[in-house]
Every structure is written in C-alpha cells, then in structure tokens.
Design a protein around this motif. Structure first.
Motif, PDB file in Angstrom:
ATOM      1  N   LEU A 262       0.848  -1.191   0.000  1.00  0.00           N
ATOM      2  CA  LEU A 262       0.000   0.000   0.000  1.00  0.00           C
ATOM      3  C   LEU A 262       0.885   1.242   0.000  1.00  0.00           C
ATOM      4  O   LEU A 262       1.956   1.237   0.594  1.00  0.00           O
ATOM      5  N   GLU A 263       0.416   2.282  -0.671  1.00  0.00           N
ATOM      6  CA  GLU A 263       1.148   3.550  -0.642  1.00  0.00           C
ATOM      7  C   GLU A 263       0.193   4.665  -0.235  1.00  0.00           C
ATOM      8  O   GLU A 263      -0.879   4.823  -0.831  1.00  0.00           O
ATOM      9  N   ALA A 264       0.569   5.398   0.780  1.00  0.00           N
ATOM     10  CA  ALA A 264      -0.262   6.501   1.260  1.00  0.00           C
ATOM     11  C   ALA A 264      -0.051   7.724   0.377  1.00  0.00           C
ATOM     12  O   ALA A 264       1.077   8.077   0.049  1.00  0.00           O
ATOM     13  N   VAL A 265      -1.161   8.375   0.011  1.00  0.00           N
ATOM     14  CA  VAL A 265      -1.105   9.588  -0.806  1.00  0.00           C
ATOM     15  C   VAL A 265      -1.722  10.721   0.001  1.00  0.00           C
ATOM     16  O   VAL A 265      -2.933  10.704   0.267  1.00  0.00           O
ATOM     17  N   PRO A 266      -0.945  11.692   0.421  1.00  0.00           N
ATOM     18  CA  PRO A 266      -1.486  12.772   1.257  1.00  0.00           C
ATOM     19  C   PRO A 266      -2.368  13.716   0.459  1.00  0.00           C
ATOM     20  O   PRO A 266      -2.263  13.812  -0.769  1.00  0.00           O
ATOM     21  N   ARG A 267      -3.226  14.415   1.168  1.00  0.00           N
ATOM     22  CA  ARG A 267      -4.068  15.432   0.537  1.00  0.00           C
ATOM     23  C   ARG A 267      -3.361  16.784   0.630  1.00  0.00           C
ATOM     24  O   ARG A 267      -2.717  17.087   1.640  1.00  0.00           O
ATOM     25  N   PHE A 268      -3.515  17.576  -0.429  1.00  0.00           N
ATOM     26  CA  PHE A 268      -2.845  18.866  -0.512  1.00  0.00           C
ATOM     27  C   PHE A 268      -3.893  19.973  -0.601  1.00  0.00           C
ATOM     28  O   PHE A 268      -4.742  19.972  -1.494  1.00  0.00           O
ATOM     29  N   ASP A 269      -3.852  20.882   0.359  1.00  0.00           N
ATOM     30  CA  ASP A 269      -4.780  22.017   0.387  1.00  0.00           C
ATOM     31  C   ASP A 269      -4.344  23.034  -0.667  1.00  0.00           C
ATOM     32  O   ASP A 269      -3.339  23.721  -0.499  1.00  0.00           O
TER      33      ASP A 269
END
Length: 407
Positions: A262-269
C-alpha cells in the motif's frame, strides 16, 4: 516468454560507472529478479559479474557478510572491473557491512535488491549516506502487459479484452505464465498477498495478532480511492468487537507501505498551499493484489482506475498528492521539476451531470498548469473548456499525459 524492460535496464546502466550503490526496490514479484539476471547477462561480455540470488538454494551457503565477501573474492579478480549483484540482500545476515566494504573497493560496482523500502534505506543511510541511489521497479505497464501476453500460445484478446484482463489480474508478470483461469489466478494472487504479508510484514515485525493485522489490511485495501484515517479504521475495528489503538493501525499501515503493498497519498490544500496530515488515500502496489484480498468486483471500477493512473504517474517519476479546495477534490496533483498537472479520473462520461461534476473539481485551480480528464469514454471531445480529455488506456500505454485522445 520473456520481456526486456529497457527503461529499467537503461537506468541501471546509467548508474553503473557512478561511485554509488544501486538499490533496486519494489513489491515482490514485480520482476526485479528477472531484471537483475538480464542485467547480469548483458554485462558478462565486458566485465566480471557476480550474481547472488538469495531466493535460490544454489546460494544458500551465502548466509553472512563474511560469506558474501568470500564468495565475491573467490569468483573474481579484485583488481579488474567487476559488478556484484545481490538479489534479496536482506536475507544475508549483516549484509550492510559487506555491501559497504565492497563499495569501497577499487573497480567494484554494487547493485542490490530488496522488497522492503525502510530496511534498505535505513541500513544504507547509516553506513553509506549519500553514496547510493534507488530504482523502484513497478508492475508491468499496460503496454508491457500486452507485449508479454502476446507471447502466449493462442493469444487471442484484442486491446479491449486485454485491458479488462489487466484490470482483473494486475501487472505482476508471473500471472501471465499461468492458464489465466479464474481459480488459478485467484489462488496465485492470494498466495502472493500471503507471501508479502508473512515474509515482509508479519515475520519481520513480529506481529502477534495476525487476525487483527489481516482485518486492518482488508479494510485499507477495500477503501482504495477513498480518504482513510487510522482513527476511522480503529473505530471500525471497535464496531467489530476488535479493540485496537490508533498507533497500532498507523504502524500496520506503515509496514504495508514499506513492503510496497500500500502507498499513502497525502491530501494537498490547494488554497492554503500545505499538506494535510489526516485522511490520506491509499493505493495498492498492484491492482491484481486487491482481487487477492477482497475479490474482483465490477462495481469497484472507479477506484481501480484511479489506482492504475496513480501507479503510472509514480512510474513516470511524478510526486503525487490529492488536491483539496473546500468541497472540491482533484484526484491527483502530479508534480515534477518541469511543472504540475491536475488530473481527474472517470470511468464513463455518460451524462452532462457527470461531465460537470468532473470538471467542477478544477474550479479551485487558479494557476495555468495543465488540467487533464482521463476516461474510458471514446465519444467525448478532446477538450472541455480548457481541460484536456484523454483516453485513459492511451495514457496507460505510454502516451504523454494530456496527449491526444486517439487510441
């Protein structure tokens, strides 16, 4: 059946004469071993090559750092150019000392592989900080998948059928060496998941509550393409009468990431210009493995397509985040040194409402970087109000991001 993955072979050659160790990483069964054997074979006519495959019984006696050094020195001349290639190096006790020692020798180049990102980076950074580079090997692209499939006897699928098979079985090359029947594919994918979970996570991290680990893994995999928080998973486990701490969930997710499952993808404001610390999205290292965990469901096509696009963007060297602006979400913000691109992924654009929903996601974008809508719909125009519409399969077959929709 064999496929030369020239992109990776070229990258290995580029690093060959640099004063660095090359660490080849990636999910198990992505083709690292075949790639390294091909690389070794290509070099034998020009320099000495030592190839050690720790998944082969032939090299079972090479157990320690001392064993590795002795094996290399007994099969090569130290004062002549030589390349030492060690596959699954983490199986050698004290490997990092041997690799650092070999790297310091004149005319000796070292290439190694492993299936755990943190293990390699942590150990290499400790002993040889600044003197190694990594090359991540991804599962087969759609184009590579087609090239390998067409080497099969009686290969009969057209491009559409091939894409549906790719959705079903993923891009791990070994699957194409089976008869592709549902029972065999399901068994193989399930076994691959178990191998990754047991060898790269459960055993390495000494996880005792295996059932809890499997439940958390299943939840995360089943949520591909949706925001997920550790607290949400912990709350779900509690509703199932399985109490666990948020920190435990975070640790398990990190372990799955280290194993490339699994690879985590952060959210960008997009408005505040900052990364958000919660509700990451998670994507699999191969879409076929999802089917080995939760099974194949046509209703999940949206998340699977996003997963394929994510992997292709990462394969092309993009840094990827999820764009957030108020209530709007852009599936991917893909960035390189050369610039940025905003990407939406859709299955079909069957109505004006669907088109409007996909395009509305771009409303928060105030800069002039390209905006691309990828879909499987062949009947839509190439542009929507400045948004480039591109065939998703054309992109997956190697076309530049935002290129013509022609298939």
């Amino acid at each position: 059946m064999q496929l030369l993955r020239e992109h990776y072979l070229d990258r290995l050659r580029q690093f060959l004469d640099a004063p660095v160790i090359t660490a080849v990483t990636g999910i198990r069964r992505a083709g690292k071993s075949v790639l390294l054997r091909q690389f070794a074979d290509a070099l034998r006519s020009e320099r000495q090559v030592v190839y050690v495959d720790k998944e082969s019984l032939e090299f079972e006696p090479v157990r320690t750092a001392r064993d590795l050094i002795d094996h290399v020195n007994s099969t090569t001349h130290r004062n002549e150019p030589r390349v030492v290639i060690v596959d699954e190096v983490q199986e050698i006790d004290g490997w990092e000392r041997a690799i650092a020692s070999l790297n310091g020798e004149h005319k000796t180049q070292v290439v190694l592989s492993g299936s755990n990102a943190r293990l390699l980076s942590a150990e290499l950074a400790t002993l040889i900080a600044g003197r190694y580079v990594t090359l991540r090997v991804f599962p087969l692209t759609l184009r590579e998948f087609g090239e390998l499939y067409r080497q099969r006897p009686n290969a009969s699928l057209d491009d559409a059928g091939l894409f549906h098979l790719y959705l079903r079985v993923g891009g791990l090359p070994g699957v194409l060496h089976t008869d592709l029947s549902d029972p065999v594919v399901d068994q193989m994918l399930g076994d691959m998941v178990n191998t990754i979970a047991i060898r790269d996570v459960i055993r390495r991290h000494r996880i005792r509550d295996v059932a809890l680990f499997e439940a958390i893994t299943r939840f995360a995999v089943d949520s591909v393409g949706s925001p997920v928080s550790a607290k949400r998973i912990a709350d779900f486990m509690k509703s199932q009468r399985r109490t666990t701490a948020v920190d435990t969930v975070l640790n398990y997710l990190a372990h799955l990431g280290d194993a490339f499952l699994l690879e985590a993808v952060p959210r960008f404001d997009l408005r505040g210009r900052k990364l958000l610390q919660v509700n990451h999205k998670y994507f699999l290292g191969d879409v076929g493995l999802r089917n080995g965990i939760v099974g194949y469901r046509e209703s999940d096509i949206g998340g699977v397509l996003e997963n394929l696009v994510f992997l292709e963007l990462r394969r092309r060297g993009y840094t990827v985040t999820v764009g957030i602006a108020g209530k709007h979400e852009i599936d991917f913000v893909a960035e390189k040194r050369s610039g940025r691109c905003y990407v939406q992924v859709a299955y079909l654009l069957e109505s004006r409402a669907t088109i409007a929903r996909e395009l509305n996601a771009f409303d928060a974008v105030r800069d002039a970087y390209p905006r691309v809508l990828l879909s499987l719909d062949p009947h839509q125009p190439a542009d929507f109000e400045g948004v480039r519409h591109q065939s998703l399969t054309t992109f997956l077959r190697g076309a530049p991001l935002g290129a013509s929709t022609a298939t």
